[in-house]
Design a protein around this motif. Structure first.
Motif, short mmCIF file in Angstrom:
data_model
loop_
_atom_site.label_atom_id
_atom_site.label_comp_id
_atom_site.label_asym_id
_atom_site.label_seq_id
_atom_site.Cartn_x
_atom_site.Cartn_y
_atom_site.Cartn_z
N ARG A 98 0.47 -1.32 -0.24
CA ARG A 98 0.33 -0.16 0.26
C ARG A 98 1.00 1.21 -0.18
O ARG A 98 0.41 1.97 -0.78
CB ARG A 98 -1.03 0.16 0.89
CG ARG A 98 -1.85 1.04 1.39
CD ARG A 98 -3.60 1.46 2.55
NE ARG A 98 -2.87 -0.07 3.34
CZ ARG A 98 -2.83 -1.15 3.59
NH1 ARG A 98 -3.80 -1.72 2.64
NH2 ARG A 98 -2.94 -2.07 4.94
N ARG B 230 2.52 1.95 -3.51
CA ARG B 230 1.20 2.50 -3.94
C ARG B 230 1.43 4.39 -3.98
O ARG B 230 0.88 4.90 -5.13
CB ARG B 230 0.01 1.88 -4.36
CG ARG B 230 -0.91 2.57 -5.17
CD ARG B 230 -2.35 1.92 -5.24
NE ARG B 230 -2.58 -0.04 -6.17
CZ ARG B 230 -3.04 0.76 -7.30
NH1 ARG B 230 -3.08 1.56 -7.56
NH2 ARG B 230 -2.63 -0.72 -8.34
N ARG C 107 4.19 6.13 -5.58
CA ARG C 107 3.97 5.78 -7.26
C ARG C 107 3.05 7.23 -6.70
O ARG C 107 3.74 8.02 -8.07
CB ARG C 107 4.11 4.61 -7.40
CG ARG C 107 5.02 3.73 -6.95
CD ARG C 107 4.67 2.57 -8.12
NE ARG C 107 3.62 2.09 -7.99
CZ ARG C 107 3.09 0.79 -6.91
NH1 ARG C 107 4.21 0.53 -6.52
NH2 ARG C 107 2.49 0.37 -7.38
N SER D 73 -8.23 -3.44 -4.17
CA SER D 73 -7.48 -4.36 -4.56
C SER D 73 -7.99 -5.07 -3.19
O SER D 73 -7.33 -5.06 -2.48
CB SER D 73 -5.94 -3.40 -4.21
OG SER D 73 -4.44 -4.28 -4.40
N TYR E 82 -9.17 2.20 -3.23
CA TYR E 82 -8.40 3.08 -3.58
C TYR E 82 -9.37 4.34 -4.35
O TYR E 82 -9.76 4.16 -5.19
CB TYR E 82 -7.00 3.30 -4.33
CG TYR E 82 -6.20 1.82 -3.49
CD1 TYR E 82 -5.25 3.59 -3.31
CD2 TYR E 82 -5.71 1.05 -3.52
CE1 TYR E 82 -3.97 2.04 -1.88
CE2 TYR E 82 -5.21 0.22 -2.94
CZ TYR E 82 -4.02 0.68 -1.62
OH TYR E 82 -3.11 0.26 -1.60
#
Length: 394
Positions: free
Chosen positions: A87, A90, A93, A215, A229
């Protein structure tokens, strides 16, 4: 049982002593009474809390770094570090290095270390003073504040939340019964970038229909959690399955952007093997993507069993010995000399435990039984015991 603030203070001050005392305990159900008495003799009125901390540390070693404070319930919900690392990666990023992440329900602070490792600035808050005191001990007092997840105003780049999914040792099933309730949490922070941890069985159809991502992550074959998300954190993906091996490494990742095909095109008669996709793949609704990626077919477009001639590398499956209708099952199992049966059922109303007793196994060889709805009929596939194909790096 939750700790009081006074108990948290005592546990923090005597953390090392409690570990020393625990080394002489059995910490098993059989030694529970004797262990509790020993803790009370050593720590007096704080013996109960010391006992719970010792048991929690022993039971949740994979989740709790050395010296951390946690009670049984908070440790059970705390995210495994490998899952939290996914997590955080992500978020890093999507937001960039140095971005600020506010964990609205930080509990004991389990998300903090992985967020920091990923280059994010982490702040945790919680409404429970005892949980917050444990988090301050675990990750540092300057990184946590007391706040209500439904009322706090944050300027962070993204918000993380993990509504409590257990109360009194029991799992909470309905999103509106979580603490805080999921619908209220989403409404309170509408328009913000969110990552909300949920039980893997949650119905996320409306969420992804709104352009967001669900996810689902498994670890060592066990589905751990789903994270919802918002679109700004999704990279255009709507559904994701991440399979972690027992070491916490990514063994497989599938999304709805991977090649797909209609279930009717993938349907085929049973081949030499039957494969049940990882639970994360099933929960994320990515069975067809898995079939395409592995060159397998589907026993039925509505059933999450795949079939082909070989088990894909790194996955487990069953070699088919026989296929019979329900009425021929007892004879087929006896013919296979089954001494035990792993039973998997999809699309058919069968209780595996009751069926196993009814079959009265008297053979000498471990076998498996896959029962699936194929077309309009139930088909029973008598198979060899589960086997795993080595992965590419093995």
């Amino acid at each position: 049982m939750a700790y009081s603030l006074a108990e948290v203070g005592f546990l923090a001050e005597h953390s090392g002593e409690i570990d020393d005392a625990a080394e002489g305990l059995g910490l098993t159900p059989a030694t529970g009474i004797a262990d509790a008495q020993a803790m009370r003799r050593r720590f007096g009125e704080y013996g109960r809390a010391a006992m719970e901390l010792a048991e929690t540390r022993a039971r949740h070693r994979e989740r709790l770094p050395d010296g951390w404070l946690a009670d049984a319930e908070s440790a059970q919900q705390a995210t495994h570090p490998a899952v939290a690392r996914l997590r955080a990666g992500r978020l890093a990023r999507a937001l960039g290095q140095g971005a600020a992440v506010h964990d609205l329900t930080c509990s004991i602070g389990a998300e903090g270390p992985t967020a920091t490792e990923a280059g994010l600035f982490y702040l945790g808050s919680d409404i429970d003073p005892a949980r917050l005191a444990m988090a301050a001990h675990n990750i540092g007092p300057g990184r946590v504040v007391r706040a209500d997840a439904l009322e706090t105003t944050s300027t962070a780049d993204a918000l993380v939340a993990d509504p409590a999914r257990r109360a009194g040792g029991r799992r909470i099933a309905r999103p509106e019964d979580l603490s805080p309730p999921l619908p209220k949490l989403l409404a309170a922070h509408a328009g913000r970038e969110l990552a909300v941890k949920c039980a893997p069985g949650i119905d996320y159809v409306d969420w992804v229909a709104g352009g967001n991502l669900a996810s689902v992550v498994s670890l060592a074959g066990q589905v751990r959690e789903a994270t919802l998300y918002t679109a700004g954190l999704s990279f255009g993906e709507r559904r994701e399955a991440v399979v972690l091996d027992k070491e916490g490494r990514v063994a497989r990742r599938l999304t709805d952007l991977d090649p797909d095909a209609p279930g009717e095109e993938l349907a085929r008669e049973a081949g030499s093997v039957i494969v049940e996709p990882d639970g994360a793949v099933i929960r994320a609704g990515l069975v067809r993507q898995a079939a395409v990626a592995d060159g397998l077919g589907m026993l039925d477009p509505r059933v999450a069993f795949l079939t082909g001639e070989e088990i894909p590398p790194g996955q487990s499956g069953f070699r088919v010995l026989d296929a019979v209708p329900m009425r021929g099952l007892k004879v087929a199992v006896a013919k296979a000399d089954a001494s035990s049966l792993e039973i998997l059922v999809r699309g058919v109303d069968v209780d595996p435990d009751k069926l196993r007793k009814k079959l009265k196994l008297k053979g000498h060889t471990p076998r498996a039984l896959v029962i699936a709805r194929v077309g309009d009929s139930a088909v029973c596939f008598v198979c060899d015991a589960r086997e795993r194909a080595p992965g590419p790096a093995e």
